[in-house]
Design a protein around this motif. Sequence first.
Motif, short mmCIF file in Angstrom:
data_model
loop_
_atom_site.label_atom_id
_atom_site.label_comp_id
_atom_site.label_asym_id
_atom_site.label_seq_id
_atom_site.Cartn_x
_atom_site.Cartn_y
_atom_site.Cartn_z
N TYR A 170 0.84 -1.20 0.00
CA TYR A 170 0.00 0.00 0.00
C TYR A 170 0.88 1.25 0.00
CZ TYR A 170 -2.75 -3.58 2.50
OH TYR A 170 -3.35 -4.76 2.89
N TYR A 219 0.39 5.36 0.91
CA TYR A 219 -0.44 6.39 1.50
C TYR A 219 0.33 7.70 1.49
CZ TYR A 219 -3.98 3.16 3.21
OH TYR A 219 -4.99 2.25 3.27
N GLN A 222 0.59 11.49 3.61
CA GLN A 222 0.20 12.19 4.84
C GLN A 222 0.72 13.62 4.75
OE1 GLN A 222 1.78 10.67 8.59
NE2 GLN A 222 -0.15 11.18 9.60
N LEU A 254 -3.98 9.98 7.05
CA LEU A 254 -3.41 9.24 5.92
C LEU A 254 -4.40 9.15 4.77
CD1 LEU A 254 -1.59 8.33 8.36
CD2 LEU A 254 -1.18 6.26 7.01
N PHE A 272 -5.20 7.42 1.20
CA PHE A 272 -4.91 6.25 0.38
C PHE A 272 -4.53 6.67 -1.04
CE2 PHE A 272 -5.13 2.11 -1.39
CZ PHE A 272 -5.86 2.18 -2.55
N LEU A 319 4.03 7.25 2.61
CA LEU A 319 4.17 6.07 3.45
C LEU A 319 3.82 4.82 2.67
CD1 LEU A 319 2.45 7.64 6.54
CD2 LEU A 319 4.78 6.75 6.58
#
Lengths: 115, 112
Positions: free
Chosen positions: B33, B35, B37, B43, B45, B91
């Motif tokens: 995944y 993400y 921020q 967070l 997606f 992330l």
Amino acid sequence: QKEVEQDPGPLSVPEGAIVSLNCTYSNSAFQYFMWYRQYSRKGPELLMYTYSSGNKEDGRFTAQVDKSSKYISLFIRDSQPSDSATYLCAMTQRASTGTASKLTFGTGTRLQVTL
Amino acid sequence: GAGVSQSPSNKVTEKGKDVELRCDPISGHTALYWYRQRLGQGLEFLIYFQGNSAPDKSGLPSDRFSAERTGESVSTLTIQRTQQEDSAVYLCASSLYGPGPYFGPGTRLLVL
């Protein structure tokens, strides 16, 4: 309206207090519920992982899920200054492959535990 | 065992340049995944890979964003023609069955 709502805080408590952190959500398809802890300038760290309704305890941490109310909680007992961080709730459905599908996060609650 | 690693840890670039961000997932994790921020925010997606299935790209904010993953290994997130609003922490996380996903430390991107 956001799918997941979380009070951003900040929440300030004295050392030793019981902390209650909460999230509400609107998507009844969510099945898996997580709590992450994020220290400043670090990646989120998985704290608790629960499936469906019920309670789960791990040391000083207890996670509760009430699917009927679409409400989840994280309790921290005997809070310590080292618990000072941002706490993020996250939830997801599960993909047919068995791994978690994409997570939907709350905005995080900043917790400060004072001496 | 080793956790999720990301590189670079920090990246400063000029507006209009392309950047590549790398993620090394936990060995054996089939799901990966990305993400984003933004400062003081939650967070967001971006994209999700699961094995050989078509990725879920529904979170990519524009066609300037793309990501690739070779098999069940490394992933690269590419941002073309960067804009100042792209400044954020990116992330990466990975998971298998059961608890997760587990996040890496992130790449801090600053677009000047």
